[in-house]
Design an enzyme around this catalytic site. Structure first.
Site, PDB file in Angstrom:
ATOM      1  N   SER A  73      33.037  -5.631 -16.302  1.00 44.56           N
ATOM      2  CA  SER A  73      33.765  -6.903 -16.486  1.00 44.56           C
ATOM      3  C   SER A  73      35.048  -6.825 -15.686  1.00 44.56           C
ATOM      4  CB  SER A  73      34.096  -7.054 -17.978  1.00 44.56           C
ATOM      5  OG  SER A  73      35.101  -8.022 -18.183  1.00 44.56           O
TER       6      SER A  73
ATOM      7  N   TYR B 270      37.086  -4.132 -26.420  1.00 46.81           N
ATOM      8  CA  TYR B 270      36.311  -4.572 -25.243  1.00 46.81           C
ATOM      9  C   TYR B 270      36.912  -4.001 -23.963  1.00 46.81           C
ATOM     10  CZ  TYR B 270      33.685  -7.913 -22.311  1.00 46.81           C
ATOM     11  OH  TYR B 270      32.847  -8.496 -21.389  1.00 46.81           O
TER      12      TYR B 270
HETATM   13  P1  NAD Z   1      25.319 -12.799 -24.566  1.00 48.63           P
HETATM   14  O1  NAD Z   1      25.953 -12.851 -25.925  1.00 48.63           O
HETATM   15  O2  NAD Z   1      24.737 -14.034 -23.995  1.00 48.63           O
HETATM   16  O3  NAD Z   1      24.211 -11.654 -24.521  1.00 48.63           O
HETATM   17  C1  NAD Z   1      24.393 -10.404 -25.120  1.00 48.63           C
HETATM   18  C2  NAD Z   1      23.065  -9.724 -25.269  1.00 48.63           C
HETATM   19  O4  NAD Z   1      23.267  -8.450 -25.908  1.00 48.63           O
HETATM   20  C3  NAD Z   1      22.077 -10.503 -26.147  1.00 48.63           C
HETATM   21  O5  NAD Z   1      20.781 -10.361 -25.608  1.00 48.63           O
HETATM   22  C4  NAD Z   1      22.188  -9.790 -27.489  1.00 48.63           C
HETATM   23  O6  NAD Z   1      21.051  -9.932 -28.306  1.00 48.63           O
HETATM   24  C5  NAD Z   1      22.364  -8.369 -27.017  1.00 48.63           C
HETATM   25  N1  NAD Z   1      22.916  -7.485 -28.042  1.00 48.63           N
HETATM   26  C6  NAD Z   1      24.051  -7.619 -28.762  1.00 48.63           C
HETATM   27  N2  NAD Z   1      24.168  -6.606 -29.637  1.00 48.63           N
HETATM   28  C7  NAD Z   1      23.074  -5.818 -29.481  1.00 48.63           C
HETATM   29  C8  NAD Z   1      22.626  -4.614 -30.088  1.00 48.63           C
HETATM   30  N3  NAD Z   1      23.303  -4.012 -31.070  1.00 48.63           N
HETATM   31  N4  NAD Z   1      21.455  -4.097 -29.644  1.00 48.63           N
HETATM   32  C9  NAD Z   1      20.728  -4.701 -28.669  1.00 48.63           C
HETATM   33  N5  NAD Z   1      21.124  -5.820 -28.048  1.00 48.63           N
HETATM   34  C10 NAD Z   1      22.274  -6.368 -28.457  1.00 48.63           C
HETATM   35  O7  NAD Z   1      26.466 -12.217 -23.635  1.00 48.63           O
HETATM   36  P2  NAD Z   1      26.660 -12.152 -22.033  1.00 48.63           P
HETATM   37  O8  NAD Z   1      27.872 -12.925 -21.734  1.00 48.63           O
HETATM   38  O9  NAD Z   1      25.387 -12.421 -21.327  1.00 48.63           O
HETATM   39  O10 NAD Z   1      27.065 -10.614 -21.887  1.00 48.63           O
HETATM   40  C11 NAD Z   1      26.241  -9.635 -21.286  1.00 48.63           C
HETATM   41  C12 NAD Z   1      27.123  -8.553 -20.728  1.00 48.63           C
HETATM   42  O11 NAD Z   1      27.983  -9.104 -19.739  1.00 48.63           O
HETATM   43  C13 NAD Z   1      28.042  -7.876 -21.760  1.00 48.63           C
HETATM   44  O12 NAD Z   1      28.101  -6.498 -21.508  1.00 48.63           O
HETATM   45  C14 NAD Z   1      29.376  -8.526 -21.484  1.00 48.63           C
HETATM   46  O13 NAD Z   1      30.458  -7.710 -21.875  1.00 48.63           O
HETATM   47  C15 NAD Z   1      29.302  -8.696 -19.985  1.00 48.63           C
HETATM   48  N6  NAD Z   1      30.228  -9.676 -19.424  1.00 48.63           N
HETATM   49  C16 NAD Z   1      30.183 -10.973 -19.822  1.00 48.63           C
HETATM   50  C17 NAD Z   1      31.080 -11.869 -19.260  1.00 48.63           C
HETATM   51  C18 NAD Z   1      31.109 -13.306 -19.657  1.00 48.63           C
HETATM   52  O14 NAD Z   1      32.090 -13.984 -19.308  1.00 48.63           O
HETATM   53  N7  NAD Z   1      30.105 -13.830 -20.323  1.00 48.63           N
HETATM   54  C19 NAD Z   1      32.017 -11.427 -18.331  1.00 48.63           C
HETATM   55  C20 NAD Z   1      32.022 -10.102 -17.945  1.00 48.63           C
HETATM   56  C21 NAD Z   1      31.121  -9.232 -18.511  1.00 48.63           C
END
Ligand code: NAD
Length: 261
Positions: free
Chosen positions: A143, A156
């Site tokens: 991130s 985080y």
């Molecule tokens: P999201 O909430 O849409 O998806 C998260 C996924 O992780 C889901 O499939 C959920 O079921 C799964 N998950 C959560 N807890 C779990 C567990 N205990 N075991 C198995 N699976 C689990 O979120 P996203 O925004 O797609 O995030 C995905 C990644 O991207 C994360 O690592 C997040 O930190 C990173 N990220 C997101 C953003 C953003 O702005 N959305 C920015 C930078 C990084």
């Protein structure tokens, strides 16, 4: 570029960025293992849809990323059912927003487990097969918070800073085996993870929803645009290509200029 005959495991791929990775890799011909939580019928529809749309094998394993033994078993399951884990994307992640003095201890533990330690367990289990086959791609979703902090996101930010060091370490260990390990660091991507943190950020900063979107989220990004899940997934596809074989131990930042400031 074709990823035909490659097998990819993507943690946290029932939603958001993870689902986009799964679909983009399947489009290139890779077989897919989806992981994550959600409603069983919706997950099955996604899984079957990927098989039908892209003509690949797509399986699901609901291992909980807080449980090391389940993560090791997940890697074994993919090796058994698909034949190998050639591409591992550590992507599962959650967020929690709170001032440090009120930050629930169990939330700290859960975020460190899911956003950082799960990648350790998955790489530990998948690397031996990659080294033996002399080909592998490891991609860890970090991130912009792997490089800079924001208030109220102690766990985080700590986890995301940590994953960069972990990625670089593994990259050095596997470099001579045809295996690369990199992180991708998106800025704000419009997914359920971002949407869900808006109410708590409204509370922590005493703001309206519009103020949080414009003055907190998009104010960080000079482009004033959310990154899209498709853009993040396309970067992962590139990292899996032959052209990217010398990109290892890197952090690919795609944050609309956020961390340039
Ligand atoms: P999201 O909430 O849409 O998806 C998260 C996924 O992780 C889901 O499939 C959920 O079921 C799964 N998950 C959560 N807890 C779990 C567990 N205990 N075991 C198995 N699976 C689990 O979120 P996203 O925004 O797609 O995030 C995905 C990644 O991207 C994360 O690592 C997040 O930190 C990173 N990220 C997101 C953003 C953003 O702005 N959305 C920015 C930078 C990084």
């Amino acid at each position: 570029m074709s990823l035909k005959s490659r097998n990819a495991l993507i943690t946290g791929s029932t939603s958001g960025i993870g689902l986009a990775y799964a679909r983009a890799l399947a489009k290139e011909g890779a077989n897919i293992c989806i992981n994550g939580f959600g409603e069983a019928a919706a997950i099955e529809a996604e899984r079957a849809g990927i098989e039908k749309e892209f003509g690949v094998t797509s399986i699901y394993n609901g291992a909980d990323m807080t449980q090391g033994a389940e993560i090791a078993a997940l890697v074994k399951d993919v090796e058994t059912r698909l034949g190998s884990v050639d591409i591992l994307i550590n992507n599962a992640g959650i967020q929690f927003v709170s001032p440090i003095e009120d930050f629930p201890v169990e939330k700290w533990d859960q975020i460190i487990a899911i956003n950082l330690t799960s990648a350790f367990h998955a790489m530990r289990a998948a690397v031996p097969g990659m080294k033996a086959r002399k080909w592998g791609r490891i991609i860890n979703t970090a991130s912009a918070h792997s490089l800079v902090a924001s208030p109220f996101k102690a766990a985080y930010v700590a986890a995301k800073h940590g994953i960069l060091g972990l990625t670089k370490t593994v990259a050095l260990e596997v470099a001579a085996f045809g295996v690369t390990a990199n992180s991708i660091s998106p800025g704000y991507v419009w997914t359920p993870l971002v949407e869900k943190q808006i109410p708590d950020t409204m509370k922590a900063r005493n703001m309206t929803k519009e103020q949080v979107i414009n003055d907190v989220l998009l104010s960080a990004q000079p482009t004033k645009q959310f990154v899209t899940v498709e853009q993040v997934a396309a970067t992962a596809v590139f990292l899996c290509s032959d052209a990217a074989v010398n990109i290892t131990g890197s952090n690919i930042v795609m944050d609309g200029g956020w961390t340039a400031a």
